[in-house]
Design a protein around this motif. Structure first.
Motif, PDB file in Angstrom:
ATOM      1  N   ILE A 141       0.844  -1.191   0.000  1.00 36.81           N
ATOM      2  CA  ILE A 141       0.000   0.000   0.000  1.00 36.81           C
ATOM      3  C   ILE A 141       0.884   1.248   0.000  1.00 36.81           C
ATOM      4  N   GLY A 142       2.158   1.072   0.348  1.00 36.10           N
ATOM      5  CA  GLY A 142       3.092   2.199   0.374  1.00 36.10           C
ATOM      6  C   GLY A 142       3.664   2.590  -0.960  1.00 36.10           C
ATOM      7  N   ILE A 143       3.419   1.826  -2.016  1.00 32.25           N
ATOM      8  CA  ILE A 143       4.036   2.083  -3.318  1.00 32.25           C
ATOM      9  C   ILE A 143       3.740   3.508  -3.788  1.00 32.25           C
ATOM     10  N   GLY A 144       4.779   4.234  -4.128  1.00 31.79           N
ATOM     11  CA  GLY A 144       4.643   5.585  -4.659  1.00 31.79           C
ATOM     12  C   GLY A 144       4.518   6.657  -3.596  1.00 31.79           C
ATOM     13  N   GLY A 145       4.314   6.265  -2.338  1.00 31.52           N
ATOM     14  CA  GLY A 145       4.194   7.243  -1.271  1.00 31.52           C
ATOM     15  C   GLY A 145       2.931   8.062  -1.306  1.00 31.52           C
ATOM     16  N   ASP A 146       1.936   7.635  -2.084  1.00 31.29           N
ATOM     17  CA  ASP A 146       0.685   8.392  -2.233  1.00 31.29           C
ATOM     18  C   ASP A 146      -0.468   7.397  -2.313  1.00 31.29           C
ATOM     19  N   PRO A 147      -1.010   6.964  -1.164  1.00 33.71           N
ATOM     20  CA  PRO A 147      -2.062   5.947  -1.179  1.00 33.71           C
ATOM     21  C   PRO A 147      -3.287   6.340  -1.986  1.00 33.71           C
ATOM     22  N   ALA A 148      -3.652   7.633  -1.975  1.00 36.03           N
ATOM     23  CA  ALA A 148      -4.825   8.062  -2.727  1.00 36.03           C
ATOM     24  C   ALA A 148      -4.619   7.836  -4.222  1.00 36.03           C
ATOM     25  N   ALA A 149      -3.433   8.190  -4.730  1.00 29.86           N
ATOM     26  CA  ALA A 149      -3.145   7.989  -6.150  1.00 29.86           C
ATOM     27  C   ALA A 149      -3.113   6.507  -6.493  1.00 29.86           C
ATOM     28  N   LEU A 150      -2.564   5.706  -5.604  1.00 30.62           N
ATOM     29  CA  LEU A 150      -2.507   4.261  -5.850  1.00 30.62           C
ATOM     30  C   LEU A 150      -3.900   3.661  -5.882  1.00 30.62           C
ATOM     31  N   LEU A 151      -4.764   4.068  -4.968  1.00 27.10           N
ATOM     32  CA  LEU A 151      -6.132   3.557  -4.949  1.00 27.10           C
ATOM     33  C   LEU A 151      -6.899   3.968  -6.203  1.00 27.10           C
ATOM     34  N   ARG A 152      -6.682   5.182  -6.672  1.00 31.60           N
ATOM     35  CA  ARG A 152      -7.346   5.603  -7.922  1.00 31.60           C
ATOM     36  C   ARG A 152      -6.861   4.769  -9.098  1.00 31.60           C
ATOM     37  N   ARG A 153      -5.560   4.500  -9.137  1.00 36.25           N
ATOM     38  CA  ARG A 153      -5.008   3.703 -10.227  1.00 36.25           C
ATOM     39  C   ARG A 153      -5.572   2.274 -10.200  1.00 36.25           C
ATOM     40  N   LEU A 154      -5.656   1.682  -9.022  1.00 32.38           N
ATOM     41  CA  LEU A 154      -6.178   0.325  -8.915  1.00 32.38           C
ATOM     42  C   LEU A 154      -7.648   0.263  -9.295  1.00 32.38           C
ATOM     43  N   SER A 155      -8.386   1.313  -9.022  1.00 33.61           N
ATOM     44  CA  SER A 155      -9.788   1.345  -9.418  1.00 33.61           C
ATOM     45  C   SER A 155      -9.930   1.234 -10.928  1.00 33.61           C
ATOM     46  N   ARG A 156      -9.000   1.845 -11.647  1.00 35.76           N
ATOM     47  CA  ARG A 156      -9.052   1.771 -13.112  1.00 35.76           C
ATOM     48  C   ARG A 156      -8.581   0.414 -13.629  1.00 35.76           C
ATOM     49  N   LEU A 157      -7.728  -0.261 -12.885  1.00 40.21           N
ATOM     50  CA  LEU A 157      -7.233  -1.564 -13.318  1.00 40.21           C
ATOM     51  C   LEU A 157      -8.248  -2.670 -13.105  1.00 40.21           C
ATOM     52  N   ALA A 164      25.548  -1.054   0.168  1.00 42.08           N
ATOM     53  CA  ALA A 164      24.787  -1.282   1.383  1.00 42.08           C
ATOM     54  C   ALA A 164      23.422  -0.647   1.355  1.00 42.08           C
ATOM     55  N   ALA A 165      23.203   0.363   0.513  1.00 40.94           N
ATOM     56  CA  ALA A 165      21.924   1.062   0.487  1.00 40.94           C
ATOM     57  C   ALA A 165      21.571   1.455  -0.930  1.00 40.94           C
ATOM     58  N   GLY A 166      20.282   1.417  -1.229  1.00 42.29           N
ATOM     59  CA  GLY A 166      19.802   1.881  -2.511  1.00 42.29           C
ATOM     60  C   GLY A 166      19.456   3.358  -2.459  1.00 42.29           C
ATOM     61  N   PRO A 167      18.943   3.897  -3.561  1.00 42.54           N
ATOM     62  CA  PRO A 167      18.559   5.313  -3.588  1.00 42.54           C
ATOM     63  C   PRO A 167      17.305   5.547  -2.753  1.00 42.54           C
ATOM     64  N   SER A 168      17.092   6.789  -2.349  1.00 40.34           N
ATOM     65  CA  SER A 168      15.888   7.126  -1.594  1.00 40.34           C
ATOM     66  C   SER A 168      14.673   7.153  -2.515  1.00 40.34           C
ATOM     67  N   PHE A 169      13.508   6.838  -1.951  1.00 38.32           N
ATOM     68  CA  PHE A 169      12.273   6.847  -2.722  1.00 38.32           C
ATOM     69  C   PHE A 169      11.107   7.083  -1.759  1.00 38.32           C
ATOM     70  N   PRO A 170       9.971   7.580  -2.270  1.00 35.13           N
ATOM     71  CA  PRO A 170       8.818   7.850  -1.401  1.00 35.13           C
ATOM     72  C   PRO A 170       8.090   6.565  -1.037  1.00 35.13           C
ATOM     73  N   TRP A 171       7.592   6.511   0.188  1.00 32.73           N
ATOM     74  CA  TRP A 171       6.885   5.341   0.681  1.00 32.73           C
ATOM     75  C   TRP A 171       5.780   5.814   1.620  1.00 32.73           C
ATOM     76  N   ALA A 172       4.815   4.953   1.863  1.00 36.20           N
ATOM     77  CA  ALA A 172       3.734   5.278   2.798  1.00 36.20           C
ATOM     78  C   ALA A 172       3.474   4.082   3.694  1.00 36.20           C
ATOM     79  N   ARG A 173       2.966   4.344   4.883  1.00 34.77           N
ATOM     80  CA  ARG A 173       2.554   3.294   5.810  1.00 34.77           C
ATOM     81  C   ARG A 173       1.158   3.628   6.308  1.00 34.77           C
ATOM     82  N   LEU A 174       0.248   2.642   6.218  1.00 34.95           N
ATOM     83  CA  LEU A 174      -1.138   2.859   6.616  1.00 34.95           C
ATOM     84  C   LEU A 174      -1.614   1.745   7.526  1.00 34.95           C
ATOM     85  N   GLY A 175      -2.299   2.121   8.606  1.00 40.95           N
ATOM     86  CA  GLY A 175      -3.097   1.160   9.340  1.00 40.95           C
ATOM     87  C   GLY A 175      -4.452   1.030   8.668  1.00 40.95           C
TER      88      GLY A 175
END
Length: 283
Positions: free
Chosen positions: A148-164, A208-219
């Motif tokens: 659910i954290g993909i892209g760091g924007d849960p609202a955008a991810l949920l909208r995208r999944l609605s279209r899929l 030891a580490a990859g590049p930084s990227f946006p993420w989200a965490r939701l209960g």
């Protein structure tokens, strides 16, 4: 589980492809990052690390193992053709394939996609925000293992999944257990918690580490709030094995621009032939 057309839609299942990673300029760094090496070895330690030093352990060994009892409970709830978003090493896609179901995993990691195909699942190296086969035809989408954290924007991810998903399609999402968490963070994948910036690896191995990227965490409460604003209908929630899940139903109505008999994959997405003995690649 009904492995044919999308649940309740009367439409054909998405056209499937045998999978190899689709590489483009700029994809190669993923083959040398800590996550890829963990997938190849099947073990950690691996963490998500915030700039302030906060660490979230990543369960590489569980992800690289066979589907467990909690996973099987998730899969038993799936309907129609299943899209596993951020499929990782592919245990869920492989388990669905072994049952004779229609399933496709997508992941931006070349190593994860290759691992999935070795297990007998189908997968594409692709972001959920890129064009995908069978858009608007999938019966179920999976967002497990924190995806659910993909892209760091849960609202955008949920909208995208609605279209899929097909109208009335099902989303099964894993959330942070026992917490009303709703946060956006910038993280790195790190193998060595004490490495601050990924420029040095103290054990002589790959970075030891990859590049930084946006993420989200939701209960679960936060997920339900975002889902309501995005037009999803909550269907259920449960916990098992210390993990928390919620199911949501897509309220998207059928569109005249998306007729029931239209092909699931456009001509630009159809499989193309490769050399003898090689799997079919998606364009």
């Amino acid at each position: 589980m009904t492995p044919g057309g999308a649940a309740g839609s009367g439409r054909p299942a998405p056209r499937m492809v045998s999978a190899v990673p689709r590489t483009r300029p700029g994809d190669r760094p993923w083959s040398a990052d800590p996550y890829s090496h963990a997938v190849l070895s099947g073990r950690g330690p691996l963490f998500l690390r915030r700039a302030d030093g906060w660490l979230l352990p990543l369960e590489v060994e569980r992800w690289c193992a066979d589907a467990d009892a909690v996973d099987r409970e998730v899969l038993a709830r799936c309907e129609g053709a299943v899209l596993d978003v951020g499929c990782g090493p592919g245990r869920l896609v492989a388990a669905l394939a072994a049952r004779g179901g229609t399933a496709l995993g997508i992941d931006v990691s070349e190593a994860a996609v290759a691992h999935t195909t070795r297990l007998g699942g189908q997968a594409l190296q692709r972001s959920v925000f890129e064009p995908l086969p069978g858009e608007g035809r999938w019966g179920t989408a999976l967002l497990v293992d924190g995806n659910i954290g993909i892209g760091g924007d849960p609202a955008a991810l949920l909208r995208r999944l609605s279209r899929l998903l097909a109208p009335g399609g099902l989303l099964i999402a894993e959330t942070v257990p026992d917490a009303d968490v709703d946060e956006r963070v910038s993280v790195r994948i790190v193998r060595i918690p004490g490495t601050p910036d990924g420029t040095e690896d103290h054990d002589g191995g790959p970075g030891a580490a990859g590049p930084s990227f946006p993420w989200a965490r939701l209960g679960t409460p936060a997920l339900l709030r975002h889902a309501a604003r995005a037009g999803w209908r909550p269907q259920g929630q449960w916990t098992a094995g210390g993990r928390a899940f919620a199911t949501l139903r897509n309220r998207r109505a059928s569109s005249s621009a998306d007729p029931a008999n239209s092909p699931a994959v456009s001509s630009s997405q159809r499989p193309r032939n490769t050399s003898p003995g090689m799997p079919v690649a998606d364009s």
